[in-house]
Design a protein around this motif. Structure first.
Motif, PDB file in Angstrom:
ATOM      1  N   UNK A 191       0.810  -1.220   0.000  1.00  0.00           N
ATOM      2  CA  UNK A 191       0.000   0.000   0.000  1.00  0.00           C
ATOM      3  C   UNK A 191       0.844   1.271   0.000  1.00  0.00           C
ATOM      4  N   UNK A 192       2.117   1.132   0.324  1.00  0.00           N
ATOM      5  CA  UNK A 192       2.975   2.303   0.395  1.00  0.00           C
ATOM      6  C   UNK A 192       4.233   2.085  -0.427  1.00  0.00           C
ATOM      7  N   UNK A 193       4.790   3.209  -0.924  1.00  0.00           N
ATOM      8  CA  UNK A 193       6.037   3.170  -1.676  1.00  0.00           C
ATOM      9  C   UNK A 193       7.228   3.159  -0.717  1.00  0.00           C
ATOM     10  N   UNK A 194       8.204   2.296  -1.026  1.00  0.00           N
ATOM     11  CA  UNK A 194       9.438   2.230  -0.248  1.00  0.00           C
ATOM     12  C   UNK A 194      10.616   2.286  -1.212  1.00  0.00           C
ATOM     13  N   UNK A 195      11.786   2.518  -0.643  1.00  0.00           N
ATOM     14  CA  UNK A 195      12.988   2.530  -1.476  1.00  0.00           C
ATOM     15  C   UNK A 195      13.262   1.141  -2.053  1.00  0.00           C
ATOM     16  N   UNK A 196      13.039   0.149  -1.245  1.00  0.00           N
ATOM     17  CA  UNK A 196      13.269  -1.213  -1.705  1.00  0.00           C
ATOM     18  C   UNK A 196      12.011  -1.842  -2.278  1.00  0.00           C
ATOM     19  N   UNK A 197      12.125  -3.131  -2.567  1.00  0.00           N
ATOM     20  CA  UNK A 197      11.031  -3.904  -3.144  1.00  0.00           C
ATOM     21  C   UNK A 197      10.568  -4.929  -2.117  1.00  0.00           C
ATOM     22  N   UNK A 198       9.290  -4.945  -1.839  1.00  0.00           N
ATOM     23  CA  UNK A 198       8.727  -5.945  -0.920  1.00  0.00           C
ATOM     24  C   UNK A 198       8.790  -7.317  -1.594  1.00  0.00           C
ATOM     25  N   UNK A 199       9.496  -8.261  -0.940  1.00  0.00           N
ATOM     26  CA  UNK A 199       9.648  -9.577  -1.556  1.00  0.00           C
ATOM     27  C   UNK A 199       8.954 -10.689  -0.781  1.00  0.00           C
ATOM     28  N   UNK A 200       8.341 -10.352   0.347  1.00  0.00           N
ATOM     29  CA  UNK A 200       7.593 -11.391   1.058  1.00  0.00           C
ATOM     30  C   UNK A 200       6.186 -11.490   0.457  1.00  0.00           C
ATOM     31  N   UNK A 201       5.615 -12.697   0.369  1.00  0.00           N
ATOM     32  CA  UNK A 201       4.304 -12.853  -0.266  1.00  0.00           C
ATOM     33  C   UNK A 201       3.182 -12.352   0.627  1.00  0.00           C
ATOM     34  N   UNK A 202       2.047 -12.007   0.048  1.00  0.00           N
ATOM     35  CA  UNK A 202       0.873 -11.679   0.860  1.00  0.00           C
ATOM     36  C   UNK A 202       0.330 -12.924   1.535  1.00  0.00           C
ATOM     37  N   UNK A 203      -0.684 -12.755   2.337  1.00  0.00           N
ATOM     38  CA  UNK A 203      -1.264 -13.881   3.065  1.00  0.00           C
ATOM     39  C   UNK A 203      -1.939 -14.844   2.097  1.00  0.00           C
ATOM     40  N   UNK A 204      -1.528 -16.131   2.152  1.00  0.00           N
ATOM     41  CA  UNK A 204      -2.145 -17.173   1.328  1.00  0.00           C
ATOM     42  C   UNK A 204      -3.389 -17.682   2.043  1.00  0.00           C
ATOM     43  N   UNK A 205      -4.545 -17.498   1.427  1.00  0.00           N
ATOM     44  CA  UNK A 205      -5.808 -17.880   2.063  1.00  0.00           C
ATOM     45  C   UNK A 205      -6.199 -19.318   1.772  1.00  0.00           C
ATOM     46  N   UNK A 206      -5.929 -19.790   0.566  1.00  0.00           N
ATOM     47  CA  UNK A 206      -6.300 -21.166   0.217  1.00  0.00           C
ATOM     48  C   UNK A 206      -5.510 -21.625  -0.989  1.00  0.00           C
ATOM     49  N   UNK A 207      -5.309 -22.918  -1.072  1.00  0.00           N
ATOM     50  CA  UNK A 207      -4.687 -23.552  -2.229  1.00  0.00           C
ATOM     51  C   UNK A 207      -5.441 -24.836  -2.498  1.00  0.00           C
ATOM     52  N   UNK A 208      -5.965 -24.990  -3.689  1.00  0.00           N
ATOM     53  CA  UNK A 208      -6.787 -26.156  -4.020  1.00  0.00           C
ATOM     54  C   UNK A 208      -6.628 -26.487  -5.501  1.00  0.00           C
ATOM     55  N   UNK A 209      -7.100 -27.663  -5.880  1.00  0.00           N
ATOM     56  CA  UNK A 209      -6.878 -28.145  -7.249  1.00  0.00           C
ATOM     57  C   UNK A 209      -8.186 -28.649  -7.853  1.00  0.00           C
ATOM     58  N   UNK A 210      -8.948 -27.767  -8.482  1.00  0.00           N
ATOM     59  CA  UNK A 210     -10.216 -28.203  -9.095  1.00  0.00           C
ATOM     60  C   UNK A 210     -10.048 -28.830 -10.474  1.00  0.00           C
ATOM     61  N   UNK A 211      -8.835 -28.755 -11.042  1.00  0.00           N
ATOM     62  CA  UNK A 211      -8.603 -29.266 -12.396  1.00  0.00           C
ATOM     63  C   UNK A 211      -7.447 -30.264 -12.402  1.00  0.00           C
ATOM     64  N   UNK A 212      -7.411 -31.076 -13.454  1.00  0.00           N
ATOM     65  CA  UNK A 212      -6.353 -32.065 -13.614  1.00  0.00           C
ATOM     66  C   UNK A 212      -5.259 -31.590 -14.554  1.00  0.00           C
ATOM     67  N   UNK A 213      -5.478 -30.491 -15.239  1.00  0.00           N
ATOM     68  CA  UNK A 213      -4.531 -30.007 -16.228  1.00  0.00           C
ATOM     69  C   UNK A 213      -4.457 -28.482 -16.148  1.00  0.00           C
ATOM     70  N   UNK A 214      -3.788 -27.898 -17.093  1.00  0.00           N
ATOM     71  CA  UNK A 214      -3.472 -26.477 -17.094  1.00  0.00           C
ATOM     72  C   UNK A 214      -4.721 -25.596 -17.031  1.00  0.00           C
ATOM     73  N   UNK A 215      -4.680 -24.599 -16.139  1.00  0.00           N
ATOM     74  CA  UNK A 215      -5.743 -23.606 -16.073  1.00  0.00           C
ATOM     75  C   UNK A 215      -5.447 -22.539 -17.115  1.00  0.00           C
ATOM     76  N   UNK A 216      -6.391 -22.351 -18.034  1.00  0.00           N
ATOM     77  CA  UNK A 216      -6.194 -21.421 -19.143  1.00  0.00           C
ATOM     78  C   UNK A 216      -6.696 -20.018 -18.833  1.00  0.00           C
ATOM     79  N   UNK A 217      -7.703 -19.929 -17.988  1.00  0.00           N
ATOM     80  CA  UNK A 217      -8.298 -18.611 -17.739  1.00  0.00           C
ATOM     81  C   UNK A 217      -9.010 -18.610 -16.399  1.00  0.00           C
ATOM     82  N   UNK A 218      -8.992 -17.452 -15.724  1.00  0.00           N
ATOM     83  CA  UNK A 218      -9.664 -17.278 -14.441  1.00  0.00           C
ATOM     84  C   UNK A 218     -10.585 -16.069 -14.513  1.00  0.00           C
ATOM     85  N   UNK A 219     -11.667 -16.137 -13.785  1.00  0.00           N
ATOM     86  CA  UNK A 219     -12.592 -15.012 -13.671  1.00  0.00           C
ATOM     87  C   UNK A 219     -13.182 -15.040 -12.266  1.00  0.00           C
ATOM     88  N   UNK A 220     -13.179 -13.903 -11.585  1.00  0.00           N
ATOM     89  CA  UNK A 220     -13.806 -13.804 -10.276  1.00  0.00           C
ATOM     90  C   UNK A 220     -15.073 -12.972 -10.411  1.00  0.00           C
TER      91      UNK A 220
END
Length: 868
Positions: free
Chosen positions: A752-781
């Motif tokens: 949310x704010x500008x810093x001299x450096x680059x933020x390299x830690x990831x944001x909070x991961x809420x969920x990880x799941x696998x609804x498909x067996x192959x490559x996901x081509x497109x996402x829409x929320x």
């Protein structure tokens, strides 16, 4: 605005008189036709018809407008609502089209897939008369004409035990069993014999199958039995007997669990069984049991009897045409029966009743299976034709609208009742036997087992477990969008098909085939009104469609060449097409006066050093484009001039030229595959743009200062390119990889704010799941109702719908319809927000942006829609 499903419910609730009222609105006092604007139609229709809500009539008007003759590209929803009008012709055409689409897209039940036919070890030397399932022991029981009983294991069907029924009334060589039923509430079996008696055997006593009592003195030989017990009162039960004299007799037990019959005079035979005389029952000497009878089948044999507890009626059949099927109705407060007869050409061998549908199926000697309404004797509801021999057995699948039928020429048919179609036919697998073979069918529906007996042979058919994976499309899916006007999902595939789905149920609404001939549809977009669909084909054309399947315009993006289009982006007054060149192709809105549209010149010229793969638009005039070499350009969409570029300082590479295959190009570690502006963010603070690409890295940028604010690895870089989407509120980011895995990240407070450096830690991961067996081509929320949902399209031919927390709703096209929960599982973050809002609401009214988990969709971001 209501859902399209709600409109369908409105149409189904309206009757002929309602439609007459609706039609009358479109005629003025002189009888001349007239049309209505949206406001006029809603007010008049709602007040005149008196059915449904104004919201439903609003959606009905909008749906009709989309199906009317094309009037070029629509600018926005408000203009459409103000300018469009509806007449009776347009409304009636829409209703007919809806009915046609519903018929075309209704899914029929698929037939079962049978395992190879198994021949079971059989202890019987004479024909098998009946197969039963004993719930108390979990075993299967078979009985033969000669009285031999076999018990089988539930799992492997091995023969556990054999026993010969004792009946001292006749000699063993003269013993002839005609039928057998299970008395579930008293743990007994009732067996009928040609000696004109019915014997009751105890199946739980230490002395196996000891005869407890005998009902003797029947006037005719009992040929078929049926037993019914009241599910709410096990003491109330009915034993029905059909005999060779055409008589149907019913024994009503009033205290079955205590005793079936009273012991008036203790009379026993050599089997130590109590003897009950039929005449005593008829005269009412047993207070715990009384009888009712009718002889409507005389002189024909009664082939099958059933007591239908829901109707309080007896149904029976015979091979005599005039009494092919007979219903005996109990008169209220009386022990007499009112009899109705059903006629067929040559009579009936067998019958069955579907409780939920209240239909009776009859197995006709004339090769037909008929379905009857029990209350209509004049004609059957429908005729199922397909057998070439007399039908000898029918069995309903009670949990489904399905029916099994077997004919004398050894053909087993599987019927879809709702469509009156034979969906599976099994022939040529049953053993060759004599023509007069005695055949019995026993269906154990809970375990999908079907027993068939052919004289002394006992066979088992078992269905294979169906593959749970569902295919939404026949070919790999390339794109999926959410139409907020109709609240439907729209998906495309490599076979050039487009399918519209109901998000509320997962079922298909309509399908458009061969939109670009044999060319793959690589991507799609919707205009601002959600009434026009843009499809981009590998044939180099972008086509504009209405949702009636009419092509309104053809855009010559490839200038006659076959090119790989990666994105179509709609701006306020123009449309950008990109993916195969260093410069994007632009189409001006004024060019759409013709059906075939040629591109115009982009004023800013060529600024990228490699192919432009994606873009995003932020109203009023900020445009960003991402290329194959990892460079992002910021443009003023009004002047069409490049303002600045964004590029990680750590990345420097020589100018390269893209390969021939665009999909392979997108998998390199520099390519930018998706760009989204983060809704609600401004350039004054931190990051307002997010990008992803072939390295599995997500980067967040400040476009005003050309500054990389943060970056993190969302997926393993070895998996190649990833795709992503951002929620309409800007709180959540969803990423997906080529293994079918989706990850949901919370980015509300990230960078949310500008810093001299680059933020390299990831944001909070809420969920990880696998609804498909192959490559996901497109996402829409999408914001559907009051919750966020994720649409994902995969090369495994499926389109999935998921909750934000990772719970799977289902795959579009699955046979079972889903039901979205209005108060179902929310994401923990949303649940906390809701509780906080409730507490704040007690103190002060909530702000507009706090009413829902997410506000309405933003105009900017990704390849969804701009301001067209």
């Amino acid at each position: 605005m209501g859902t399209r499903m709600e409109v369908a419910q409105l149409e189904e609730r309206m009757n002929i008189e309602d439609y007459r009222k609706l039609q009358g609105l479109f005629l003025d006092s002189s009888g001349a036709p007239r049309s209505f604007s949206r406001t006029e139609f809603v007010d008049l229709a709602w007040s005149s018809v008196g059915r449904g809500s104004k919201e439903e009539y609003c959606l009905l008007f909008d749906s009709v407008v989309v199906t009317q003759e094309p009037r070029g590209l629509l600018l926005d929803v408000d203009v459409m609502k103000e300018e469009e009008r509806v007449d009776w012709g347009g409304l009636s055409c829409f209703l007919l089209q809806e009915l046609s689409d519903k018929v075309k897209n209704t899914r029929t039940k698929r037939g079962p897939r049978w395992k190879p036919l198994r021949t079971l070890t059989c202890p019987h030397r004479d024909p098998v008369q009946k197969v039963l399932y004993l719930q108390s022991s979990g075993q299967y029981l078979t009985v033969s004409k000669g009285g031999t009983v076999g018990l089988r294991d539930r799992e492997d069907m091995s023969l556990l035990h054999t026993h010969r029924l004792q009946n001292s009334t006749v000699t063993p060589k003269d013993l002839w069993v005609t039928d057998m039923v299970l008395l579930l509430n008293v743990d007994k079996i009732a067996v009928s014999f040609t000696s004109k008696e019915v014997c009751f055997y105890d199946i739980l006593s230490k002395q196996n199958f000891r005869c407890k009592c005998k009902l003797q003195g029947l006037k005719f030989t009992p040929w078929c039995l049926d037993y019914w017990v009241d599910p709410s009162d096990p003491d109330q039960a009915v034993l029905t007997i059909g005999d060779i004299g055409g008589q149907v007799s019913a024994l009503y037990f009033t205290s079955a669990q205590i005793s079936l019959f009273e012991r008036l005079n203790v009379r026993t035979d050599s089997d130590s069984a109590d003897l009950i005389q039929w005449d005593e029952l008829v005269r009412g000497k047993h207070r715990s049991c009384y009888t009712v009878t009718h002889r409507a089948h005389t002189p024909a044999w009664v082939r099958k009897v059933r007591y239908l507890g829901s109707l309080q009626a007896f149904v029976s059949c015979s091979t005599q045409p005039q009494s092919s099927m007979v219903m005996g109705w109990r008169e209220q407060g009386s022990r007499s029966l009112r009899v109705t007869s059903f006629f067929t050409k040559r009579g009936v061998w067998d019958m069955d009743h579907h409780r939920e549908l209240n239909l009776i199926a009859t197995a006709g000697v004339d090769h037909q299976v008929l379905l009857w309404n029990p209350c209509v004797t004049s004609e059957p509801v429908c005729v199922l034709s397909g057998h070439t021999g007399p039908v000898t057995a029918v069995r309903f699948m009670q949990a489904e609208q399905q029916l099994l039928s077997y004919s004398q020429d050894k053909v087993l048919c599987f019927w879809d009742i709702s469509h009156q179609l034979c969906v599976h036919r099994l022939a040529g697998v049953f053993p060759k036997t004599q023509e007069e073979t005695h055949t019995q069918l026993f269906l154990h529906e809970e375990r999908n087992l079907l027993f068939l007996s052919f004289n002394t042979l006992l066979l088992l058919l078992e269905t294979t477990k169906e593959e749970k994976r569902i295919s939404s499309h026949e070919r790999p899916v390339t794109c999926v969008l959410y139409n907020s006007l109709f609240r439907q999902a729209v998906s495309s595939d490599s076979a050039s098909s487009v399918i519209c789905w109901r998000v509320d149920t997962g079922q298909k609404v309509k399908q458009f085939r061969r939109c670009h001939g044999n060319a793959e549809i690589s991507t799609m977009a919707l205009d601002g009104t959600q009434t026009r669909l843009f499809t981009a084909g590998t044939d180099g054309e972008v086509k504009v469609w209405d949702f009636n399947g009419r092509c309104l315009h053809r855009m010559n993006a490839g200038l006659g060449r076959a090119v790989d289009i990666s994105q179509v982006l709609l701006l306020r007054r123009s449309i950008l097409v990109m993916g195969w060149d260093r410069m994007f192709t632009v189409f001006r809105l004024q060019s759409f006066s013709q059906s075939y549209v040629e591109p115009s010149e982009w004023k800013g010229g060529v600024q990228h050093r490699s192919d432009v793969l994606c873009a995003a638009f932020q109203p009023p005039q900020t445009l960003v484009t991402g290329s194959y070499d990892g460079e992002i350009k910021v443009w003023n969409s009004s002047t069409e001039h490049a303002l600045r570029k964004l590029r990680p300082l750590t990345e420097h590479r020589e100018e390269t030229h893209p390969g021939v295959n665009g999909k392979e190009d997108a998998d390199n570690c520099f390519a930018i595959t998706r760009l989204f502006f983060i809704p609600g963010r401004t350039t004054k603070g931190g990051a307002d743009l997010v990008s992803c690409g072939g390295s599995g890295v997500v980067r967040l940028w400040n476009t005003a200062h050309s500054h990389l604010v943060g970056q993190f690895t969302a997926h393993n870089s070895d998996l190649g390119s990833i795709v992503m989407t951002v929620s309409p509120c800007g709180k959540y980011l969803v990423t997906a990889d080529r293994e079918g895995t989706l990850k949901t990240w919370e980015i509300q407070d990230y960078c949310l704010e500008l810093h001299d450096g680059i933020t390299d830690h990831p944001p909070k991961l809420l969920s990880s799941f696998r609804p498909h067996l192959d490559r996901v081509m497109h996402l829409e929320m999408c914001l559907h109702g009051d919750r966020l949902l994720i649409l994902s399209a995969s090369s495994d031919c499926s389109v999935a719908l998921s909750y934000l927390c990772g719970d799977n709703v289902g795959l579009f096209g699955q046979e079972e319809q889903w039901c979205l929960e209005r108060t179902g599982p929310l994401h923990p973050q949303q649940e906390a927000e809701r509780k906080q809002q409730e507490e704040e609401g007690k103190r002060s009214p909530p702000a507009a942006s706090e009413t829902l988990p997410d506000p309405g969709p933003s105009a900017g971001g990704g390849d969804k829609r701009g301001g067209l």
